[in-house]
Design a protein around this motif. Structure first.
Motif, short mmCIF file in Angstrom:
data_model
loop_
_atom_site.label_atom_id
_atom_site.label_comp_id
_atom_site.label_asym_id
_atom_site.label_seq_id
_atom_site.Cartn_x
_atom_site.Cartn_y
_atom_site.Cartn_z
N UNK A 59 0.84 -1.20 0.00
CA UNK A 59 0.00 0.00 0.00
C UNK A 59 0.87 1.25 0.00
N UNK A 60 0.48 2.22 -0.81
CA UNK A 60 1.14 3.52 -0.83
C UNK A 60 0.62 4.31 0.37
N UNK A 61 1.51 4.66 1.30
CA UNK A 61 1.10 5.35 2.52
C UNK A 61 0.59 6.76 2.30
N UNK A 62 0.75 7.28 1.09
CA UNK A 62 0.31 8.66 0.85
C UNK A 62 -1.14 8.75 0.37
N UNK A 63 -1.79 7.62 0.16
CA UNK A 63 -3.14 7.68 -0.41
C UNK A 63 -4.22 7.93 0.64
N UNK A 64 -3.86 7.91 1.91
CA UNK A 64 -4.83 8.22 2.96
C UNK A 64 -5.99 7.25 2.97
N UNK A 65 -7.19 7.81 3.06
CA UNK A 65 -8.41 7.00 3.21
C UNK A 65 -8.59 5.96 2.10
N UNK A 81 2.56 -4.32 3.49
CA UNK A 81 3.76 -3.47 3.59
C UNK A 81 3.32 -2.08 3.13
N UNK A 82 3.59 -1.08 3.94
CA UNK A 82 3.16 0.29 3.61
C UNK A 82 4.39 1.09 3.17
N UNK A 83 4.31 1.67 1.98
CA UNK A 83 5.46 2.35 1.39
C UNK A 83 5.33 3.87 1.50
N UNK A 128 7.81 -1.24 6.59
CA UNK A 128 7.42 0.03 5.97
C UNK A 128 8.54 0.51 5.05
N UNK A 129 8.14 1.14 3.96
CA UNK A 129 9.09 1.68 2.99
C UNK A 129 9.39 3.13 3.32
N UNK A 130 10.68 3.47 3.37
CA UNK A 130 11.05 4.85 3.71
C UNK A 130 11.97 5.47 2.67
N UNK A 131 11.87 5.02 1.41
CA UNK A 131 12.69 5.60 0.36
C UNK A 131 12.72 4.68 -0.85
N UNK A 132 13.40 5.16 -1.90
CA UNK A 132 13.40 4.41 -3.16
C UNK A 132 14.55 3.42 -3.29
N UNK A 133 15.49 3.46 -2.33
CA UNK A 133 16.68 2.63 -2.44
C UNK A 133 16.48 1.21 -1.94
N UNK A 137 15.96 0.71 1.83
CA UNK A 137 14.96 1.58 2.47
C UNK A 137 13.69 0.85 2.90
N UNK A 138 13.86 -0.35 3.42
CA UNK A 138 12.72 -1.05 4.00
C UNK A 138 13.04 -1.25 5.48
N UNK A 139 12.10 -0.90 6.34
CA UNK A 139 12.34 -0.98 7.78
C UNK A 139 11.34 -1.91 8.43
N UNK A 140 11.76 -2.59 9.48
CA UNK A 140 10.77 -3.36 10.25
C UNK A 140 9.73 -2.40 10.80
N UNK A 141 8.55 -2.89 11.00
CA UNK A 141 7.49 -2.04 11.55
C UNK A 141 7.57 -2.08 13.06
#
Ligand code: GDP
Length: 300
Positions: A225-231, A250-252, A277-282, A285-289
């Motif tokens: 899921x793209x975390x910027x899409x909100x609702x 996984x929320x990016x 969670x995704x925190x970048x394009x590299x 850039x994947x982090x444990x939640x």
């Protein structure tokens, strides 16, 4: 975690400032609780979570003097508690018949291919042999993009020409992954949610042919899921759960203008594991939640 913190605090500033603005030492009354509830809903945490957080706060502090900091700390603690049960990392298990098959689903642009690349990096780093399947056969760019991730992470990419049957590709990919002794097969899929019936058929067929070789496959079905899409995320989760047996999220893009509150709302309403969670394009850039860090970032 700096990027997650920065991303989330940028997007939740209105929430944080809103809470702080309400309290320059002030008694917690019904009107203030209502304003707090509205702020939480506006920040995508959902009606249910907002009601729960404010009810908890009222129980402790009603008619008492409180500061914004105290309110934020109380909310962060409650949010961490809501998130704790869903924070489940995605670990490829040892399966009797290798490889562990992960089906990656999600709408186009959600970050599916990038997340496959990040998982490939993480798992090859942990000594696993990973094979990638370019199952979004509909888009030439998706195949090309996965090929680049394959090169970057040193993982073989199984592909067919653009326009090929996705299920045939998935079948071949599992045969090939087995032949190569892979530990994990990561299968990319199409994300044309605008044509839901066709996508549903395609995903069902991909799963069917995987099961033909391995009844337990896919061992995990991860919705990106793209975390910027909100609702909008609620509709996406609902749509994909109707199509496939989603086992985790996984929320990016939580580094950017993401509205992290949605993760809390999803945890509350869906109860699906949040793997990372995704925190970048590299590639890294994947982090444990991590519930506590996430909750604290959300509350500034
Ligand atoms: P797909 O269509 O679902 O496969 O999505 P892609 O993997 O192609 O990603 C779409 C865009 O989002 C690309 O430009 C990615 O670089 C970008 N992207 C993916 N994940 C993240 C993330 O965690 N943070 C940021 N900032 N960008 C991301």
């Amino acid at each position: 975690f700096a990027r997650l913190r920065e991303g989330l605090s940028k997007s939740s500033r209105r929430l944080v400032d809103g809470i702080s603005g309400l309290f320059v030492k002030r008694r917690l009354d019904a009107a203030t609780l209502e304003e707090l509830e509205d702020l939480l809903i506006t920040a995508d945490l959902g009606v249910e979570t907002a009601a729960k957080l404010t009810a908890n706060l009222a129980r402790e502090k009603f008619d008492k003097e409180v500061t914004g900091d105290e309110v934020r700390a109380a909310f962060a603690a409650d949010i961490a508690e809501i998130l704790a049960p869903v924070a489940v990392p995605l670990e490829p298990r040892e399966v009797p018949n290798k490889p562990f098959v992960v089906l990656m689903v999600g709408v186009n642009g959600s970050g599916k291919t990038t997340t496959i690349g990040k998982l490939a990096r993480q798992w090859t780093g942990a000594g696993k042999k990973v094979v990638l399947a370019a199952g979004d056969t509909f888009r030439a760019a998706a195949i090309e993009q996965l090929r680049v991730w394959g090169e970057r992470t040193g993982c073989p990419v199984i592909e067919k020409p653009h326009g090929s049957d996705a299920a045939a590709l998935a079948y071949d990919a599992l045969v090939e992954a087995r032949a190569r002794g892979a530990d994990v097969l990561l299968v990319d899929t199409a994300g044309r949610l605008q044509n839901k019936a066709a996508l549903m058929d395609e995903l069902a067929k991909v799963i069917r042919v995987l099961k033909k070789q391995e009844p337990d496959a896919p061992h995990a079905t991860v919705l990106v899921l793209d975390g910027t899409v909100g609702q909008n995320a609620h509709q996406q989760v609902k749509a994909f759960r109707e199509m496939v047996d989603v086992t985790g999220l996984i929320v990016t893009k939580l580094d950017g203008s993401a509205r992290g509150g949605i993760v809390v709302a999803l945890a509350q309403s869906q109860g699906l594991p949040v793997h990372a969670v995704g925190v970048g394009e590299g590639a890294d850039d994947l982090r444990p939640f991590e519930p506590r860090a996430f909750a604290r970032s959300l509350m500034g």
